[in-house]
Structures are given as structure tokens and as C-alpha cells.
Design a protein around this motif. Sequence first.
Motif, short mmCIF file in Angstrom:
data_model
loop_
_atom_site.label_atom_id
_atom_site.label_comp_id
_atom_site.label_asym_id
_atom_site.label_seq_id
_atom_site.Cartn_x
_atom_site.Cartn_y
_atom_site.Cartn_z
N ARG A 96 -13.36 58.32 73.20
CA ARG A 96 -13.23 59.55 72.41
C ARG A 96 -12.54 59.19 71.10
N LEU A 97 -13.17 59.56 69.99
CA LEU A 97 -12.63 59.30 68.67
C LEU A 97 -12.31 60.64 68.04
N MET A 98 -11.05 60.83 67.67
CA MET A 98 -10.61 62.14 67.17
C MET A 98 -9.93 61.98 65.81
N GLY A 99 -10.25 62.88 64.92
CA GLY A 99 -9.60 62.95 63.62
C GLY A 99 -8.88 64.28 63.50
N TYR A 100 -7.77 64.31 62.80
CA TYR A 100 -6.92 65.49 62.76
C TYR A 100 -6.70 66.03 61.36
N ASN A 101 -7.56 65.72 60.42
CA ASN A 101 -7.26 66.00 59.03
C ASN A 101 -8.25 66.94 58.37
N SER A 102 -7.75 67.65 57.39
CA SER A 102 -8.65 68.45 56.56
C SER A 102 -9.23 67.53 55.49
N PRO A 103 -10.28 67.96 54.83
CA PRO A 103 -10.86 67.13 53.76
C PRO A 103 -9.91 66.89 52.58
N MET A 104 -8.85 67.70 52.49
CA MET A 104 -7.92 67.54 51.37
C MET A 104 -6.89 66.42 51.59
N VAL A 105 -6.80 65.89 52.79
CA VAL A 105 -5.84 64.82 53.06
C VAL A 105 -6.40 63.51 52.49
N PRO A 106 -5.65 62.83 51.64
CA PRO A 106 -6.12 61.56 51.08
C PRO A 106 -6.42 60.55 52.19
N ALA A 107 -7.42 59.72 51.98
CA ALA A 107 -7.86 58.77 53.01
C ALA A 107 -6.71 57.93 53.55
N GLY A 108 -5.82 57.48 52.69
CA GLY A 108 -4.72 56.63 53.12
C GLY A 108 -3.68 57.32 53.98
N LYS A 109 -3.69 58.65 53.99
CA LYS A 109 -2.72 59.40 54.78
C LYS A 109 -3.34 60.06 56.02
N ARG A 110 -4.63 59.86 56.23
CA ARG A 110 -5.28 60.47 57.39
C ARG A 110 -4.80 59.83 58.67
N PHE A 111 -4.88 60.61 59.76
CA PHE A 111 -4.50 60.11 61.08
C PHE A 111 -5.66 60.35 62.02
N TRP A 112 -6.01 59.33 62.77
CA TRP A 112 -7.06 59.44 63.77
C TRP A 112 -6.66 58.66 65.01
N GLU A 113 -7.36 58.92 66.09
CA GLU A 113 -6.97 58.38 67.39
C GLU A 113 -8.22 57.99 68.17
N LEU A 114 -8.14 56.84 68.84
CA LEU A 114 -9.18 56.41 69.77
C LEU A 114 -8.59 56.46 71.17
N GLN A 115 -9.31 57.08 72.10
CA GLN A 115 -8.84 57.22 73.48
C GLN A 115 -9.89 56.70 74.45
N LEU A 116 -9.40 56.21 75.58
CA LEU A 116 -10.27 55.84 76.69
C LEU A 116 -9.65 56.39 77.97
N PRO A 117 -10.37 57.28 78.68
CA PRO A 117 -9.87 57.75 79.98
C PRO A 117 -9.78 56.57 80.95
N VAL A 118 -8.70 56.52 81.72
CA VAL A 118 -8.45 55.40 82.64
C VAL A 118 -7.95 55.91 83.99
N ARG A 119 -7.97 55.02 84.97
CA ARG A 119 -7.39 55.27 86.30
C ARG A 119 -6.83 53.95 86.81
N ARG A 120 -5.97 54.03 87.81
CA ARG A 120 -5.43 52.83 88.43
C ARG A 120 -6.58 52.01 89.02
N ALA A 121 -6.55 50.72 88.83
CA ALA A 121 -7.60 49.84 89.35
C ALA A 121 -7.52 49.78 90.86
N ALA A 122 -8.68 49.83 91.48
CA ALA A 122 -8.75 49.71 92.95
C ALA A 122 -8.59 48.24 93.32
N ASN A 123 -7.67 47.96 94.23
CA ASN A 123 -7.45 46.56 94.65
C ASN A 123 -7.90 46.37 96.05
#
Length: 77
Positions: A50-77
Motif C-alpha cells: 500500500r502506497l499512501m500520500g498525505y499531501n495537497s497539491p500545494m505542498v512543495p515536492a521536497g516537503k511532501r510525506f508519503w508512506e509504503l506499507q506491507l501487511p504482515v503476520r508472525r511467520a509460521a515455524n
Amino acid sequence: GKVRVLDLEPITVLSVGVRGARSAEMVERARRAIEGRLAADGLERDGDWRLMGYNSPMVPAGKRFWELQLPVRRAAN
């Protein structure tokens, strides 16, 4: 109307937050950082990226904040 509200089960994610312009190279670096933590933390993938951005178009590119997420679970052993 056109708004749907859903109650979803909580999930656990590994996440990398990045300040600055989003580029394919930066997304790839964030993806590699998350993948590097999976085994180290005893986790395995449990969903799609999941790639998420949190900015309006007025936020300068250098100040934008975005996040990459991956859902995870404990590994089965």
C-alpha cells in the motif's frame, strides 16, 4: 449517499515513511527496507503493498510525506 463506512479487522504492517518527492527509486528503496525487516523480525507477508500520500497539491515536492506499507503476520515455524 455515496459514502460507505466499513468496520475492518485490525492488521499489523511494516511501514516506511518518507519526506520528499516520491519517485520509483525511492519507492524501491522503501520496499527493500521493509523486505529486509521481514525475516529479521520473524514476520511474513500477509497482503498487498500500500502506497499512501498525505499531501495537497500545494505542498512543495521536497516537503511532501508519503508512506509504503506491507501487511504482515508472525511467520509460521
